[in-house]
Design an enzyme around this catalytic site. Sequence first.
Site, PDB file in Angstrom:
ATOM      1  N   ASP A 286       0.870  -1.174   0.000  1.00 51.62           N
ATOM      2  CA  ASP A 286       0.000   0.000   0.000  1.00 51.62           C
ATOM      3  C   ASP A 286       0.916   1.235   0.000  1.00 51.62           C
ATOM      4  O   ASP A 286       2.124   1.140   0.208  1.00 51.62           O
ATOM      5  CB  ASP A 286      -0.970  -0.006   1.184  1.00 51.62           C
ATOM      6  CG  ASP A 286      -2.191   0.868   0.887  1.00 51.62           C
ATOM      7  OD1 ASP A 286      -2.123   1.693  -0.046  1.00 51.62           O
ATOM      8  OD2 ASP A 286      -3.221   0.744   1.582  1.00 51.62           O
TER       9      ASP A 286
HETATM   10  C1  NOJ Z   1      -3.969   3.954   0.046  1.00 56.07           C
HETATM   11  C2  NOJ Z   1      -5.172   3.062   0.099  1.00 56.07           C
HETATM   12  O1  NOJ Z   1      -5.175   2.355   1.320  1.00 56.07           O
HETATM   13  C3  NOJ Z   1      -5.242   2.072  -1.048  1.00 56.07           C
HETATM   14  O2  NOJ Z   1      -6.459   1.398  -0.980  1.00 56.07           O
HETATM   15  C4  NOJ Z   1      -5.078   2.787  -2.357  1.00 56.07           C
HETATM   16  O3  NOJ Z   1      -5.214   1.881  -3.423  1.00 56.07           O
HETATM   17  C5  NOJ Z   1      -3.716   3.449  -2.355  1.00 56.07           C
HETATM   18  N1  NOJ Z   1      -3.671   4.433  -1.285  1.00 56.07           N
HETATM   19  C6  NOJ Z   1      -3.384   4.119  -3.671  1.00 56.07           C
HETATM   20  O4  NOJ Z   1      -4.112   5.272  -3.840  1.00 56.07           O
END
Ligand code: NOJ
Length: 754
Positions: A286
């Site tokens: 993430d």
């Molecule tokens: C953080 C989020 O938790 C995740 O779900 C997302 O895909 C990413 N950022 C990218 O934006």
Amino acid sequence: MKHLFSTLLLSIAIISQAQMSDTEIDKKVDSLLSAMTLAEKVGQTNMYNGPWEFTGPVPQDENSQLKADNIKKGYVGGMINVLTAKGTREAQRMAVENSRLGIPLIFGYDVIHGYKTMLPVPIGQASSWDFDGVKKGAQLAARETAASGVHWTFSPMIDVSYDARWGRIMEGAGEDPYLTSVMAKAWIEGYQGDDLSDPLTIAACAKHFAGYAFAEAGRDYNTADVSSQTLYNVILPPFKAAVEAGAATFMNSFNDVSGVPATADDYLQREILKGKWGFEGFMVSDWGSIGEIMTHGVARDSAHAGELAFTAGSDMDMESRIYEFYLADLVGSGTISEDLLDDAVSRILRIKYKLGLFDDPYRYSNESLEKSEVFSAKNKEIAKGIARSSMVLLKNEGALLPLNKTVKSIAVIGQLANSKDVPLGNWRAQAVANSAVSLEEGIRNAVDSKTKVTFAQGYTLTKGRRDFIHELTWVDDQGEGFEEAIEVAKSAEVVVLALGEDCYQTGEGRSQADIGLKGQQLELFLRVMEVNPNVVVVLMNGRPLAIPEVATKAPAILETWFGGSEAGNAIADILFGNYNPSGKLPVSFPHHVGQEPLHYDRKRTGRPVTNEFDNGLVFWSHYTDMTNEALFPFGHGLSYSSFEYDDLNLTPTEDGVMVNVKVSNVSELAGKETVQVYIWDKVASLSQPIKRLVDFKQVSIAAGDSQQITFTLTKEDLGFYTNNYEFVVEDGEFEIMVGTSSRDHIKQSIDLTF
Ligand code: NOJ
């Protein structure tokens, strides 16, 4: 010379990729890998955020220059937030035409419920319980995304969530592992189709692996303390289903599980996902989560964080920039073996081959397709259909709904009722602000020309900036519109009152301790009810709300979530009976936030509340000031038709039980019912939930007709995982419940021997 080599390699790779077998792809990956330097291999594990418009010059700042240089050198594997056919073409050109091996980039983006044509938010889609409809929505999102040059969505989010305080409950399929598994499959199949190299399909990403939704107290990013039982039987099943559905990629999560940050969790990623389940795609971290291993207090420094994450199976680094700066040294020093690096790079290259990017790196960057696909009239029509089936009729006393189209006057009240923005929801990708059909517009489009429609704002929910990244500011005072709304309500035949949340109340970082109605909404509702009892409450929200007063007093309540681009038209179709509502709740609505986390599939405990024992005594598992039950239970949802269940018959089979039931439509209107099957394994070596969903079927039944419905439950449905992650099915008595919701069903018991 450099160019000659890359052209050569590309032409080897070009022999049509479409439908290449896995063995052929593996061969190509191996030969490409053997030509790569350490720096190029590390490059594939590196994902950048797209910091500038690729159709223009590279900005002069140091970071952009470094990124551009690295793209040209082949030191970048993927990018996030690079968009449009033109933009992705230019970014791709930078990589393919300059780097030694010309390896294409993979472009990813958060397409959570549509690219520009917005579908209902995922919790809404899940409320349809409609596999084909949800799949069709994902196909639509894939077409628009792919036509804009993007290859990969960071969706679906399949974190089972028990907690309405958690803002991201909106992004998932609710509280049930079985329903979430079904939806996971629909989303993944919809995005990916049968052939990833089809320029109208995209790679899916099952997230967040794992335990993210169990953030303590529903506070986003908080630590998750989960038992083996919860991990194995609740959290993991949808992810296993995602692997079975062929998900190309996975994303790990921000939280720790039992003290191990998920990004550094070797057991979850290597042993279970890539080992036991045989997942062959790649795992992206993430955003910044590799760096956060340090913040968790588990890594000493960046190099250590990189070592832990990589060893644990995180193949690609989303914007921590740790693999970029430390991975080559970690491999050079032998801390990480080159074999492990080769495994990660192979996984990434394999998906690029499957997407057909080696065949034609620009295959998705097609401007004419972008023009015809994105936000097309056809897509809006599809989105409307999905929105209608996502809406849940929670209450309809005295058959107030459907309304007659020739009703003389309607008061449409509430700031949410004329918002063209809120229905788009949060995580809205490229949706244009204020581009949804509002509830007021939908009603005006639907009614007879003689019907008088009057709008009054009534309350103001927020003031100032409303967007993806900033906190909202609430309005708590009664604005000028408050009294006007009462007046408007007084003189109308029917009131349609929109209540709920701003769309930026749910989503990432949007947890709430109070899940009631903000601002003056409740006050307004009570006053409106005093002057006009014919009130239809239309809810817009991304989480279950604690609304006991509304549930008791309003004669009709329609849950519409954030219904997407066509929300207003879809709601009006239900209000005026053009569509017979069929949605069912994928989450329990509580009476009070204090009941959270609330889920129907709870264990019995040693001291359950039963009618037998609880009369007046206190030593039972209960609250002294509140029921244990949900306000609206999981699986609940009414129709304009009425269904009855009889003749439940259970027949043992070789590895389970056959369930037969008669479902009758006892109304004068054809309708769709979702027949739900729950089981309770009454005595087992580990205490089991008092009911859990194991199957469901959607059936359309003509007025006055009956249908015999059959379910075949097998060991897979009747068993559970032990604390050693072994799947067992135990002999004994099972209670089988079949009905219209987790609360309203008929039941029978049977002894089964396996
Ligand atoms: C953080 C989020 O938790 C995740 O779900 C997302 O895909 C990413 N950022 C990218 O934006």
